[in-house]
Design a protein around this motif. Structure first.
Motif, PDB file in Angstrom:
ATOM      1  N   GLY A   1       0.796  -1.221   0.000  1.00  0.00           N
ATOM      2  CA  GLY A   1       0.000   0.000   0.000  1.00  0.00           C
ATOM      3  C   GLY A   1       0.829   1.271   0.000  1.00  0.00           C
ATOM      4  O   GLY A   1       0.277   2.371  -0.089  1.00  0.00           O
ATOM      5  N   PHE A   2       2.151   1.148   0.099  1.00  0.00           N
ATOM      6  CA  PHE A   2       2.966   2.363   0.235  1.00  0.00           C
ATOM      7  C   PHE A   2       4.008   2.528  -0.857  1.00  0.00           C
ATOM      8  O   PHE A   2       4.937   3.310  -0.734  1.00  0.00           O
ATOM      9  CB  PHE A   2       3.606   2.411   1.622  1.00  0.00           C
ATOM     10  N   LYS A   3       3.850   1.779  -1.922  1.00  0.00           N
ATOM     11  CA  LYS A   3       4.798   1.918  -3.026  1.00  0.00           C
ATOM     12  C   LYS A   3       4.463   3.177  -3.831  1.00  0.00           C
ATOM     13  O   LYS A   3       3.331   3.591  -3.831  1.00  0.00           O
ATOM     14  CB  LYS A   3       4.747   0.653  -3.881  1.00  0.00           C
ATOM     15  N   PRO A   4       5.359   3.847  -4.480  1.00  0.00           N
ATOM     16  CA  PRO A   4       6.756   3.445  -4.631  1.00  0.00           C
ATOM     17  C   PRO A   4       7.569   3.714  -3.376  1.00  0.00           C
ATOM     18  O   PRO A   4       7.407   4.739  -2.723  1.00  0.00           O
ATOM     19  CB  PRO A   4       7.245   4.333  -5.775  1.00  0.00           C
ATOM     20  N   LEU A   5       8.445   2.758  -3.066  1.00  0.00           N
ATOM     21  CA  LEU A   5       9.336   2.933  -1.921  1.00  0.00           C
ATOM     22  C   LEU A   5      10.527   3.794  -2.330  1.00  0.00           C
ATOM     23  O   LEU A   5      10.723   4.084  -3.516  1.00  0.00           O
ATOM     24  CB  LEU A   5       9.815   1.559  -1.451  1.00  0.00           C
ATOM     25  N   VAL A   6      11.310   4.184  -1.348  1.00  0.00           N
ATOM     26  CA  VAL A   6      12.548   4.907  -1.628  1.00  0.00           C
ATOM     27  C   VAL A   6      13.501   3.942  -2.334  1.00  0.00           C
ATOM     28  O   VAL A   6      13.635   2.784  -1.922  1.00  0.00           O
ATOM     29  CB  VAL A   6      13.175   5.400  -0.308  1.00  0.00           C
ATOM     30  N   GLU A   7      14.145   4.391  -3.394  1.00  0.00           N
ATOM     31  CA  GLU A   7      15.049   3.493  -4.122  1.00  0.00           C
ATOM     32  C   GLU A   7      16.392   3.375  -3.395  1.00  0.00           C
ATOM     33  O   GLU A   7      16.675   4.127  -2.464  1.00  0.00           O
ATOM     34  CB  GLU A   7      15.265   4.004  -5.550  1.00  0.00           C
ATOM     35  N   GLY A   8      17.174   2.401  -3.830  1.00  0.00           N
ATOM     36  CA  GLY A   8      18.525   2.302  -3.288  1.00  0.00           C
ATOM     37  C   GLY A   8      18.683   1.322  -2.139  1.00  0.00           C
ATOM     38  O   GLY A   8      19.588   1.466  -1.324  1.00  0.00           O
ATOM     39  N   PHE A   9      17.774   0.335  -2.053  1.00  0.00           N
ATOM     40  CA  PHE A   9      17.937  -0.712  -1.044  1.00  0.00           C
ATOM     41  C   PHE A   9      17.885  -2.067  -1.741  1.00  0.00           C
ATOM     42  O   PHE A   9      17.111  -2.255  -2.673  1.00  0.00           O
ATOM     43  CB  PHE A   9      16.826  -0.647   0.016  1.00  0.00           C
TER      44      PHE A   9
END
Ligand code: PLP
Length: 420
Positions: free
Chosen positions: A170-178
């Motif tokens: 339910g919270f995408k897009p996530l922060v990239e880079g993981f």
């Protein structure tokens, strides 16, 4: 004058189109709360509003280091409130410097940044890692490696670092880079590392809990952590430990990493630090001490009140021998839980944990869930918490007594007899 009156709507129509049909409540529905209201506490005991007494193996989710209503903590905080409570980081804060000095003296770190929670401490660590990646390894788009089953908090970057899909939904897009590897699995880590670094440096840091908490009480493996340390050192990658739950004596050592005989370049702490008051910190070694003025900040972070709480906890850990106590009580709790496992081998798998963070693991094939146990335990006057669907977690105050640990075991036995 009535502030809360008849259910007329402040939004035109009653409720929103497409919203759930349940009546609005004053609190947002972010928690599935248990049906009790705790109004009083003393040490490891708490009472609800009906006068029922409970033994508290939750301790405000591993935060109330000295239990409830500790006399010394209360006195110290009242005195601090009489002096000064909050001034902002525009000024020098002696309480903050004193707490930083203690943390530095007692850990592998050289410097501290204060904030208000675990997630915030990890946000600071993630920003630090990115800056480090740009600056020290000349990486354009730095990647941070994290473990499956991890938990790093609910803010967007901390959530993105969390290796559990259920928190992402339910919270995408996530922060990239993981990117994620399997916890305690050397081959998985090595493979991910090699893949991401195939065409040159891209990894800024590894962020990992020395013992996974929310993810099911999984202690780190020494060999695995040594491998992490070696690869990070060799490649100038930051090794960052999330000690939000494991730090401040929870495992019977001040820091979880001491159980692994590996030192991180930076660590984040929060839960036990304030004894129930909001404070978190990022601690760094000199090689990771790269923030400059303007890079990061917090309005409330490390205010005199919060730091007084931290200083009082620090002093209590030393003066009351809480590390030794935690080791003995942890051993006692663990042995009690192991005997409970023996009594219910059809349903229970094992006990996992270190010191006073212990998990009772339910067999996968059993229809028992941690939630069923947590709910029945309330009837038995025992407060416990789940760590996933199949692990019951116990994180009592570090001041819990021998008799109180016996009481936990007794109540947990009765709880299980009632539902199995
Ligand atoms: C609880 C926890 C967090 C989040 O802390 P908050 O204070 O709720 O933001 C982060 N990491 C670990 C390991 C935790 O146990």
């Amino acid at each position: 004058m009535e502030l809360v009156d008849a259910p007329h709507s402040k939004c035109g129509t009653f409720g929103f189109v497409g919203s759930s049909p349940t009546a609005p409540t004053p609190l947002m529905q972010t928690y599935k709360r248990l049906p009790i209201s705790l109004v009083k506490g003393q040490g490891a005991w708490v009472w609800d509003d009906k006068g029922k007494k409970y033994i508290d193996a939750v301790a405000g989710i591993a935060t109330c280091t000295l239990g409830h209503s500790d006399r010394k903590l209360r006195k110290a905080l009242i005195n601090q409130l009489r002096k000064i409570q909050h001034v902002s980081n525009l000024y020098q804060i002696p309480e903050q410097e004193e707490l930083a000095k203690w943390l530095i003296k007692k850990s592998c770190a050289d410097s501290a940044f204060f904030c208000n929670s675990g997630a915030e401490a990890n946000e600071a660590a993630i920003k630090l890692a990115r800056k480090y990646g740009h600056k020290e390894r000349q990486i354009d788009r730095p990647v941070i490696l994290c473990a499956n089953g991890s938990f790093h908090g609910r803010t967007l970057a901390a959530l993105s670092a969390t290796g559990q899909e259920k928190y992402h939904e339910g919270f995408k897009p996530l922060v990239e880079g993981f990117a994620f590897f399997k916890f305690n699995d050397s081959a998985s880590f090595q493979e991910l590392h090699d893949q991401i670094e195939a065409n040159g440096p891209r990894i800024a840091a590894v962020l990992i809990e020395p013992i996974q908490g929310e993810g099911g009480i999984r202690p780190g493996n020494k060999k695995f952590f040594k491998l992490l340390r070696d690869i990070c050192t060799k490649n100038k990658i930051l090794l960052i430990f999330d000690e939000v739950q494991s730090g401040m004596g929870r495992t019977g050592r001040l820091w979880g990493y001491q159980n692994l005989e590996v030192e991180p370049d930076a660590l984040t702490i929060a839960k036990g630090l304030g004894g129930g008051h909001a404070i978190g910190a990022l601690l760094v070694k000199n090689n990771a001490n790269i923030f400059e003025p303007g890079d990061h900040a917090s309005t409330f972070g490390g205010n005199p009140f919060a730091c007084r709480a931290g200083l009082t906890i620090a002093k209590a850990i030393e003066e009351r021998n809480l590390l030794e106590e935690t080791l003995s009580r942890g051993k006692q709790l663990r042995e009690g839980l192991q005997s409970i496992v023996k009594d219910h081998l059809d349903h229970l798998e094992e006990v996992r944990g270190i010191g006073l963070i212990q998990g009772l693991v339910i067999k996968n094939q059993s229809d028992l869930t941690s939630q069923i146990i947590v709910e029945e335990a309330i009837n038995q006057g025992l407060l416990i918490i789940s760590a996933g669907q199949k692990v019951v977690r116990m994180v009592p105050p570090l001041v819990i007594t021998k008799r109180q640990v016996d009481f936990i075991i007794d109540r947990l036995s009765k709880t299980l007899v009632n539902i199995i």
